[in-house]
Scaffold this motif. Structure first.
Motif, short mmCIF file in Angstrom:
data_model
loop_
_atom_site.label_atom_id
_atom_site.label_comp_id
_atom_site.label_asym_id
_atom_site.label_seq_id
_atom_site.Cartn_x
_atom_site.Cartn_y
_atom_site.Cartn_z
N GLU A 76 7.49 3.27 4.11
CA GLU A 76 6.86 2.04 3.73
C GLU A 76 6.30 1.13 4.99
N GLU A 77 7.30 1.20 5.84
CA GLU A 77 7.01 0.49 7.24
C GLU A 77 5.94 1.03 8.27
N ALA A 78 5.68 2.25 7.87
CA ALA A 78 4.39 2.90 8.39
C ALA A 78 3.20 2.50 7.71
N PHE A 79 3.18 2.47 6.70
CA PHE A 79 2.02 1.81 5.77
C PHE A 79 1.78 0.44 6.01
N MET A 80 2.86 -0.36 6.35
CA MET A 80 2.55 -1.88 6.28
C MET A 80 2.06 -1.97 7.68
N LEU B 227 4.20 -7.19 -0.83
CA LEU B 227 3.48 -6.25 -0.03
C LEU B 227 2.08 -5.74 -1.27
N ALA B 228 2.55 -5.52 -2.28
CA ALA B 228 1.45 -5.29 -3.50
C ALA B 228 0.49 -6.49 -3.43
N ARG B 229 0.72 -7.72 -3.52
CA ARG B 229 -0.24 -8.67 -3.56
C ARG B 229 -1.09 -8.64 -2.38
#
Length: 131
Positions: A62-66, A125-127
Motif C-alpha cells: 500500500e505504501e509503494a502504491f501511495m 486514499l480511495a477518494r
C-alpha cells in the motif's frame, strides 16, 4: 459466524489493495474461529503469525502504491501503519511469551483496528485515487 464481513463500501477502488484487505479479513476470521473452536495454541500462534506477516506485506504494498500515485497524505498514512504494526507486534509478542491468549476481546481489538483503518485512512486514499 464471521468476525469481519467485507462490504463494498470498504473498497478503495484498487483491485490489489481490496484483495489484500479481503485476505486480511479472512485471516482475522480464521484466527477468531481457531480461538473459538479451541484449536491448540501453536495453531492459533501460526495463524497470528500469518496475520502479522500479511499485514506487513500489505502495508508495504500500500505504501509503494501511495508513493507511485503521489498521495499527498503519505507520511500520515505511513505513521498510522507503523502504529498499527507496533500494536500487532505487541499482541504477537505477548501471545508467544504466554502473557496473553487470543480471546474474544483480543480478536475484537484486532478486527476493530483493521476495519477502522480501512474506513478512515484507506478511504481517504480511495477518494484521492478517484479524483
Amino acid at each position: 459466524m464471521a468476525l469481519l464481513v467485507w462490504e463494498e463500501a470498504l473498497s478503495v477502488g484498487d483491485v490489489q489493495i481490496d484483495d489484500e484487505h479481503k485476505h486480511l479479513f479472512s485471516l482475522m476470521d480464521q484466527l477468531y474461529e481457531a480461538m473459538r473452536s479451541g484449536l491448540p495454541r501453536d495453531e492459533v500462534g501460526r495463524l497470528l503469525d500469518e496475520l502479522v506477516l500479511q499485514t506487513e506485506h500489505h502495508f508495504a504494498e500500500e505504501e509503494a502504491f501511495m508513493k507511485k500515485v503521489g498521495y499527498a497524505e503519505f507520511a500520515e498514512h505511513k505513521t498510522e501503519h507503523e502504529r498499527l504494526l507496533r500494536d500487532v507486534y505487541e499482541v504477537q509478542s505477548r501471545f508467544h511469551s504466554g502473557a496473553i491468549s487470543i480471546t474474544v476481546s483480543v480478536s475484537n481489538y484486532l478486527a476493530a483496528w483493521l476495519k477502522d483503518h480501512i474506513k478512515t485512512h484507506d478511504q481517504k486514499l480511495a477518494r484521492a485515487i478517484q479524483s
